[in-house]
Structures are given as C-alpha cells and as structure tokens.
Write a protein that holds these residues in place. Sequence first.
Motif: not given
Lengths: 336, 340
Positions: A274-275, A277-287, B259-261
């Motif tokens: 989740r972390l 993915m959240g980070e990923a979404d945040a990064k995407a959002a910032s992009i 899952m992490i991957a």
Amino acid sequence: MNDPKEAVKEFKKQHGKNVTLAVILLAAIAVFLIMFSPFYILQETELAVITQFGRVRTSQTNAGLHLKVPAIDKVNILPKKILEWDGEVKQFPTYDKRMILVDAIARWRISNPELFFESLTNINNALARLDDILDAASRQVVSQHQFESLVRDSNRINNLDDKTMALLLQQGFSEEDLTHFPQLEVGRSVLASEMRKTVVADLNNMGIEIVNFYIKKINYIDDNLKSVFDSMIAERKKIAQTYRSEGDNYREKKFGEIDKRTKEIMAEAQMKSRLIMGEADAKAASIYNDAYNKNASTRDFYEFMKKMEMYKKIPDTATLVISTDSEFFDLFKKYK
Amino acid sequence: MLDDNKKIIYTMRKQKPYYYGADMKKISFKMVMLIIIAAALLALSVMSVYIVEKDEQAVITQFGRYVRTEEPGLHMLIPYAERHINVPVKKILKQEFGYKSKSDNPNADFYRGKRELQEARMLSADMKIIQIEWIVQYKITDPKKYIFNVNNPIKTFRDLATIAMSQIAGDYLFDEIITIAKSDIVFKMQRLLEAMIADVDMGVSITTIQLMNVTPPQEVEAAYNEVLQAQQEKDKIVNEAKMEYNRKVIPVEGEAQRMIAQAEGYEAQRVKVAEGEAKYFESLYSEYIKAPDVTKKRMYLETISEILPKLEDITIIDENQKNLLPFLPLQSGSQTKGGK
C-alpha cells in the motif's frame, strides 16, 4: 601249606606278641607326649587362654611355640582374627511408625581373651549373646529415628546443584517435587555409630571389641512393596503425561504461532505494498500536477481535454438528449 | 599269571626253607635301613622345597608364628616347623554384586537369581527402589594382613562393598542414579570403601569400581518404558509442528514478497504512465497555446463527430421546450432494451 593265608597265620604265631607290644608302646608314648608335653603351638590367627582346672591362669596372644605346665594347663584356643556377626534381617518399627526390614552387620574381635573366656567361653556362646545385644541396639536406634534418616546419609538432596536441578526438571519433575525432601538431623552412618556406641561398654565387659557395626541394608517389608511400586508407577505415569501434555502444548503454541506469523507477514506485506502504491500514486499525481497545474491556461486546457476524452467513452447504448443551444447543435435552430 | 608266580615262590621256599630265609634276613636288615633312611631324606628334601608362582607371594610361619614373606621362585623351609601359604598378590580379583557371570568371558550371559536380585536392591534418597549391579576389582596388597587379620576375607569384603553402595545410593535420587550420578557414585564409593577396608586392616586395595547395570525394579519397568514412549511421542509432535510451521509460513513469506513486488511493479508502471501522459499533455498544450480557441473548437467538434455516429439514441430538444416528457414515449429503442 600252599595257602598264603596259612603262611601269614604262621608268621603271626611266631611274632604276634612283639607286634602288639610295639603298637601299645608307641600309643602310650604318643598319649604321654600329648598329655604331658610342655609345648603348644599357636597360629597367627589364634590366641589361647590357659586354664588350670577350669580357672583362667593366663592368656597368650602371640603366635608360635609356647611352654605350658604339662597335664595341668589346659590350652583353650580362640580366634584372634576379626570375626563376623551377620544378623538376621529383622523387622523393626521406625520413629514414624513404619515397619522396615533392617539388615545389620558387625565385625568384632576378642580384645580381652581372659575376660572373654570367663564370660562366654566359646564363639558360639559369644554369637548368641551378640545376637541379643546387637539386635536390641539396632531395634532401639531404629525406633528413635525416622525412616529417611535410616536410608539417607546426608542432606545432599536438599542442596542439589543447578546442573542436577536442571536435568531433573527436564526429566519431568516439578520444582515442587524437588524441594519437599525432609531435612535430616542425622543420617545413616551417624545412626550406625550410635548403634555401635550403645553396645561398646557391654561388649567390652565380655572382652569383645566391636570393630564396626553397620546398617547393611534397609528394605520395605513385603506388605509395603506393592504400594511403593504403585507410587513409583503413578509418578512415572505423571511424568509420561507431562511429556504428552508438553507435546500438545507445543503443537498448539506452534499452530498459534503459524497463524499469527502468517497474518503478520501478510499484513506487513499489504502495508508495504500500500505504501509503495500510495507513493506511486503520489509520484504520478505530482507528475500530473507538474504538467497540468502550471497556470490557469494549462488547467483550463486539461479540463477541456479530459472532458473530450470522457465524451469519447460514452457507451454506444446511451441515450443522448441534447439541447439545441449546445455548441454543436446550435445551428439546428438558427444559423448565426 | 600272578598266581602262577606266587606258586613258584612258595614252591621254592618249601624246597629250601633254611637257605632262603637266612639269605633274606641278612640282605633285608641293611637294605631296609638304607632304604628307610634314603626315603626319609628324600621325603624331607621334597617337603622342604616349595614353589611360589609368579603372581604370588608366600607367607611363612614357624610354629604358627609369622616369620617372613617370600617372592616368586623356588624356596626352602624347615619341614614340620615351617609352613607356607601362597597368596595371589599380583592378580586383580573381581567381585560381582547383583549378578553372576556364568564364565570369565565378559560377553557371556549373566545369571540373576533371587539372591542376586535382592543384593542389587537399594533404596534411593527419594525412598524408591532401584536395582544396582556393580563390580569391584581389587588386589591383595599385604598377604600377611589378608590371611591373618580377618576371618573370611571375601565375605567381609563383599559385605563392606554392599554397605558402602547402599549408603551412597541412599544419598542420591532415583533419577540421578539412573542418569548422571554414576561417576559421582563410583568416586564416593571408592573413598568410602577404602576407609572401611582400612578400618579392618585387611590388606587389600581397590583397583576399580564400576556400575554395570542400573535399572528400575521389574515391577515398575513398564511404567518407565511408558515415559520413554511419551518422550518420543512428544519429540514426534514437536517435529511435526515445526514441519507444519515451515509448510505454512514459508509460502506466506513468498506470497508477501510477491505482493511487494507487485506493488513495486505498479509504482513503476504508474510513474511511467504519468510521465507519458504528462509529456503527451505538454506537447499537446504547446500546440494548443499557439491558438487556443481554434484548437479547442476543433477538438470539440472532432470528439462530437466521433461519438454521434456510434450512439443508437439521440434526442435533440428545443431549448424553449420546457417539458421533456412528451418526447420520451417516442424512444422505442431504449425502452425495449430497458424492458429486457
């Protein structure tokens, strides 16, 4: 006359008297020597009490060739060695009213031959007296002490070292099992010397020295054996049960651990993913922000573009109700 | 044959009685004396010689009194006055307690009769019954003391050893004796027995004490075996549980890593997509900004013209028409679909 037996008879007739005489003479000399010999021999393992008409004159404890008064002195040979007294196994009650079998044993020697001879005369008499005296002594001492004192010699088991403790606990004993042993004031060897002390004076008066006096063995009487075995069996069953319960306990704990661990692992993984993915979404959002949110113009264009994209996604089956004042259909009504 | 010979002799005597008898008398007196003296001397010399074997010593007494101890070899003594007693001093002697080996072969079967079982039976400090079988090996160090000091030295020795063992066993717990205390017991036993032997001064010294077999009494053996069985069962359960742990937990760890991957994959994808879209937007925007109105209009019209041909129902209403309802029943297509 041809018969050899006849020849022998003939010979005897001629010399018979002489032979008989010679034999009698020899026997007489032997008897004389034995009765009137001034010597007697004493072995290393023997001692002698010299009596005259039943009255003790002297004693001899040194081995070798000795002189005596012929015919008058009587040499009474007695053993000088340490002798055994092996008492019968006797059933005695202890102080705590338990019947037990006591096998006592003693070693003794004649310390004062003259006294011994006067009071007991021979070994059989002595053994009979020893039976009485030593049995009484062991009975008395046994009755004054508790069972544990007769079996144990010290308080060793009250102070077990850590290593032994650990081993016994591992063997299935509980801490409680190992700390309830009664503390003794005296142990077996002290009792044996007590037993010896009570008889020393008596026996000394009979010319006997008691070299040692031991409790050889203590045993349960047959009536009690079964209950002892039963309690030993019960204890082992308890220990066996402890092992089984420990096994079950371990299994349950392990299964619980499995449950906990798997959940932990999954939860942690979910949290991590989740972390990420959240980070990923945040990064995407910032992009996206960087691109779309530069100024009012980009925002406006973005909105417009997105709307267009969404229109394209309207399903074919949708019913579109369009007003004629919409930008596209405005010309339906009138041409401006 | 023998009878024949005798007959001949008697016949001879009968024929020449005088001659024969006189002859015999003359010869026999000197000869017999000589023979007797020779025989006596021979007997004396034989009696005065004795042998001490290589593992023995001989104790010599003179008229019963101890005079000397002799080493192995051929020795002389005064017949009648002196006697020798040979004692095996260099041999290691062995006493067995609680069992009897049927022969000297150490692998041979043991015999345990009622007497042996009784001898091995001891009480432990926790008042339990235990069977202890042991041996004591010893040597005669002083033959004079050994044969003169104690009546029946072997019985005395056995008694003392039994007393010592029963006293020491009485100070250890049953479970100690059966497991870890054996060497302790042997050590204490040796010291105690040595002291006891010194008390009676019997001239022996102990070489080795060994506990051979320490067992619970037959009557409770089954219960002891049950404990062992329970112990094995426990071990089995523990191992199975550990196995189960590995079987369950290790795959879950794998799943977690997957899952992490996957999340990491998502991150990579999401960022790339965002970057791509941002770039796309930027390039589109850089064109749009050159002529915003025209571009917007173009895009709008393009979109509408793309959508409209695909749509099945399109209703166009006049903006002045307030009520929509009159139009709706005409839309048969959408109603048919909704009815399904």
